[in-house]
Each structure stands twice: as C-alpha cells, then as structure tokens.
Design an enzyme around this catalytic site. Sequence first.
Site, PDB file in Angstrom:
ATOM      1  N   ARG A 223     -18.929 -65.714 -38.757  1.00 29.18           N
ATOM      2  CA  ARG A 223     -17.720 -65.011 -39.173  1.00 29.18           C
ATOM      3  C   ARG A 223     -18.092 -63.548 -39.331  1.00 29.18           C
ATOM      4  O   ARG A 223     -19.216 -63.226 -39.761  1.00 29.18           O
ATOM      5  CB  ARG A 223     -17.219 -65.543 -40.522  1.00 29.18           C
ATOM      6  N   GLU A 252     -10.726 -58.895 -37.270  1.00 30.02           N
ATOM      7  CA  GLU A 252     -10.258 -59.280 -35.929  1.00 30.02           C
ATOM      8  C   GLU A 252      -8.731 -59.248 -35.837  1.00 30.02           C
ATOM      9  O   GLU A 252      -8.073 -59.619 -36.812  1.00 30.02           O
ATOM     10  CB  GLU A 252     -10.745 -60.700 -35.611  1.00 30.02           C
ATOM     11  N   HIS A 270     -14.170 -63.307 -30.058  1.00 22.95           N
ATOM     12  CA  HIS A 270     -14.194 -64.574 -30.813  1.00 22.95           C
ATOM     13  C   HIS A 270     -13.880 -65.764 -29.896  1.00 22.95           C
ATOM     14  O   HIS A 270     -12.870 -66.452 -30.070  1.00 22.95           O
ATOM     15  CB  HIS A 270     -13.226 -64.527 -32.003  1.00 22.95           C
TER      16      HIS A 270
HETATM   17  O1  A2R Z   1     -27.075 -73.371 -47.478  1.00 22.46           O
HETATM   18  P1  A2R Z   1     -27.006 -74.832 -47.072  1.00 22.46           P
HETATM   19  O2  A2R Z   1     -28.284 -75.525 -47.395  1.00 22.46           O
HETATM   20  O3  A2R Z   1     -25.768 -75.483 -47.539  1.00 22.46           O
HETATM   21  O4  A2R Z   1     -26.950 -74.814 -45.464  1.00 22.46           O
HETATM   22  C1  A2R Z   1     -25.796 -74.441 -44.734  1.00 22.46           C
HETATM   23  C2  A2R Z   1     -25.753 -72.948 -44.426  1.00 22.46           C
HETATM   24  N1  A2R Z   1     -25.154 -72.151 -45.506  1.00 22.46           N
HETATM   25  C3  A2R Z   1     -25.732 -71.078 -46.057  1.00 22.46           C
HETATM   26  N2  A2R Z   1     -26.902 -70.466 -45.808  1.00 22.46           N
HETATM   27  C4  A2R Z   1     -27.222 -69.380 -46.565  1.00 22.46           C
HETATM   28  N3  A2R Z   1     -26.436 -68.894 -47.525  1.00 22.46           N
HETATM   29  C5  A2R Z   1     -25.246 -69.473 -47.827  1.00 22.46           C
HETATM   30  N4  A2R Z   1     -24.466 -68.977 -48.786  1.00 22.46           N
HETATM   31  C6  A2R Z   1     -24.850 -70.621 -47.065  1.00 22.46           C
HETATM   32  N5  A2R Z   1     -23.776 -71.439 -47.071  1.00 22.46           N
HETATM   33  C7  A2R Z   1     -23.974 -72.370 -46.135  1.00 22.46           C
HETATM   34  O5  A2R Z   1     -24.941 -72.863 -43.242  1.00 22.46           O
HETATM   35  C8  A2R Z   1     -25.877 -75.029 -43.333  1.00 22.46           C
HETATM   36  O6  A2R Z   1     -27.201 -75.010 -42.871  1.00 22.46           O
HETATM   37  C9  A2R Z   1     -25.057 -74.071 -42.497  1.00 22.46           C
HETATM   38  C10 A2R Z   1     -23.671 -74.563 -42.150  1.00 22.46           C
HETATM   39  O7  A2R Z   1     -23.778 -75.738 -41.401  1.00 22.46           O
HETATM   40  P2  A2R Z   1     -22.567 -76.748 -41.201  1.00 22.46           P
HETATM   41  O8  A2R Z   1     -21.875 -76.978 -42.493  1.00 22.46           O
HETATM   42  O9  A2R Z   1     -23.087 -77.930 -40.454  1.00 22.46           O
HETATM   43  O10 A2R Z   1     -21.530 -75.938 -40.329  1.00 22.46           O
HETATM   44  P3  A2R Z   1     -21.409 -75.835 -38.733  1.00 22.46           P
HETATM   45  O11 A2R Z   1     -20.608 -76.960 -38.208  1.00 22.46           O
HETATM   46  O12 A2R Z   1     -22.744 -75.612 -38.147  1.00 22.46           O
HETATM   47  O13 A2R Z   1     -20.529 -74.522 -38.609  1.00 22.46           O
HETATM   48  C11 A2R Z   1     -20.936 -73.292 -39.195  1.00 22.46           C
HETATM   49  C12 A2R Z   1     -19.911 -72.209 -39.045  1.00 22.46           C
HETATM   50  C13 A2R Z   1     -18.469 -72.576 -39.351  1.00 22.46           C
HETATM   51  O14 A2R Z   1     -18.178 -72.643 -40.710  1.00 22.46           O
HETATM   52  C14 A2R Z   1     -17.698 -71.457 -38.670  1.00 22.46           C
HETATM   53  O15 A2R Z   1     -17.541 -70.360 -39.538  1.00 22.46           O
HETATM   54  C15 A2R Z   1     -18.610 -71.044 -37.550  1.00 22.46           C
HETATM   55  O16 A2R Z   1     -19.830 -71.791 -37.732  1.00 22.46           O
HETATM   56  O17 A2R Z   1     -18.019 -71.395 -36.309  1.00 22.46           O
END
Ligand code: A2R
Length: 309
Positions: A223, A252, A270
Amino acid sequence: MPDLLQIGGVTDVMRGRLEEAFTIHKLADGSYPAEAITHIATNGHDGVPAEVMASLPNLKMISCYGVGYDAIDVSVAKSRGVMVTHTPNVLNAEVATTAVMLMMACYRELLRDDAWVRSGDWEKTGNAPLTRSVDNQKVGILGLGRIGQAIADKLAPFGTTIVYHSRTQKDVAYQYYDNLTDMARDVDCLICITPGGPATNKIVNREVLDALGPEGTLINVSRGSVVDEAALIAALQDGRLGWAGLDVFEAEPHVPEALRAMSNVVLLPHVGSATVETRAAMGALTVDNLLQHLAQGTVISPVPECVGM
Ligand code: A2R
C-alpha cells in the site's frame, strides 16, 4: 430478492451472478434504499466509507474484491456483527510476479533501454550503458505472509538470499530481522508486502531508506501508506537511494510529478493483481462469499478479525 449495495465496479461475470441472487444498487447512482441493504460488494481501494456503513441499519455482510481491506473499518463492522470477507491466496502468484517484474525492470533498466531503442539512440550513439544483474541478490521482504512467501519462491531460481521482517518470527528457514532498518542496511533490495493501515503507516521512513542506500532498490507492491512518499522522493533526488519500483502510492491515482520525472523509478498504476485470470478468480471468490452467506450464513474467506463470527 435481498438488496446489495455495489461500491466501485464489478466485472460482467460478477454482475451476472449477483443479479441472480440480489437486487443491486450502485453507490455511484447517488441513492439507495438504506433500510433494505443487507450486503455490500466493494473492493480494496474504495472500501466502505464510514458514512455509508453508518447509514445501513440492517447490513449483515461486506465482501471485498482484493486481499487488502484497510479501506474498511473492520472494528466498526465487527462491533455491529457485520461479517467482512476478502480474497486472499488467489492473487499471491500475480502480485509476486508484479514485484519480481518491478525489481527486474529497475535492475535491468527496462524502461531506459526500451526508450534507447525507440528514440534511435542505439543507432545514433551506440550501445546502452551496462545495467545490474538480478542474480544472486540479497532481498529483504517486509511482510513474509502469503504473498511475501510467493515472492520468495519466485526469486529462488535467481540465486536470491531471502531475509525478512515482520512483527513475529515465522517457521521458515530465512533469516529474521526484528528491526526493519537493520534489515534494510543488509540487503540489496527491499520488497514491501505488508497490509496497509495505521500499524504500517510510513514504516519505510527516511531512516530505512538511508539504510537501504545509494546502491539499494525499493519495491512497493503493498500500500502507498507503507512508504513515506516525501522521504522516498527526497532520497531518490539526493542519490541516497538508488532505484524504486512502485505499484502503489499515497494518494492514488495521483502520483507526484517528482516521481514521474525520475528515470531511476518504475511506476505502475496499482496493477499488482490486475490480469484477466487473477481478477476472474478474485471476482469468483468475492461472489462465492456473498452467495454462501446468503444461502447458509457462512463464508469462505473472512478477514482474520472476523474468523469465528
Ligand atoms: O507482523 P506479522 O508477524 O503479523 O506478519 C505479517 C506482516 N505484517 C507486518 N510486518 C511488520 N510490521 C507490521 N506492522 C505488520 N503487520 C503485518 O505482513 C505478515 O507476514 C504479512 C502479511 O501477510 P498476509 O496477512 O498473509 O497478507 P498477504 O495475503 O500476503 O497480503 C499482504 C498485503 C495485503 O494486505 C494488501 O495490502 C497487499 O498485500 O496486496
């Protein structure tokens, strides 16, 4: 038939399936029967404006076409018992391809060299300057989730050393950094693929960009809010950061003129998941969630906050 509010566009296939089960009202038409609306179909960009959510007393479910749902206030939805779904997994490979494509375009100066041929420079001035190899790079993934892992998998044939930063250490063989700046200092290329929202707002800041450095490349397919865009522009202009490949931006579809003017930047509108095949899969899951909720009161892919609701 129950009433559905459509926010943003839907594909013809989605519309055809939705019309068999719902009476569809478009937010863009300006008016909708607020009391009657039970379901919303939206997308990750448009989300659900707070005033729209507040205007729908009988809302039961929101289906988001996209994996990122930071434009929907899930805490409000959940507190009202409104289920929210999204479309994880079906777009992992596509967004990963976009990340790798941006990385390669930066390293191999794809746009510069394309222009070199088109402009006649090849004939007039000779060979283009050398570029950098994508092979054997150390790549830091910010957010090693579903898509982050798909990016790591796609980079494996290039001899890439993968390291990652997230809030929690994962059960993977890659080196984990609990500090983003430390990781940025150690890598050649930093790829951002976390969710958006307050927790990740501008976490790629001046300190992180300076740690990545003049030989470093930043790729953002997450994002626009994840990267401090003003700090990014300044770092690129000052030569404190080498290259950037960006699919997402802070406001955007507005992209700052300063970014558009730079030749060490590759810009996409995007389109991380925007292929015919992947958008069809996302559309199918968006509609499947709505139809299953209607028929059985259950859903296929709730957002994590709504699991078990
Ligand atoms: O931090 P963790 O252990 O919850 O790992 C998640 C990480 N993550 C963060 N890393 C650093 N600081 C943060 N504040 C933080 N919040 C979350 O991002 C996890 O490794 C990753 C997200 O993975 P998923 O939930 O499997 O999401 P996905 O399907 O890979 O999609 C990610 C994003 C979407 O939300 C859209 O914004 C974009 O890709 O298309």
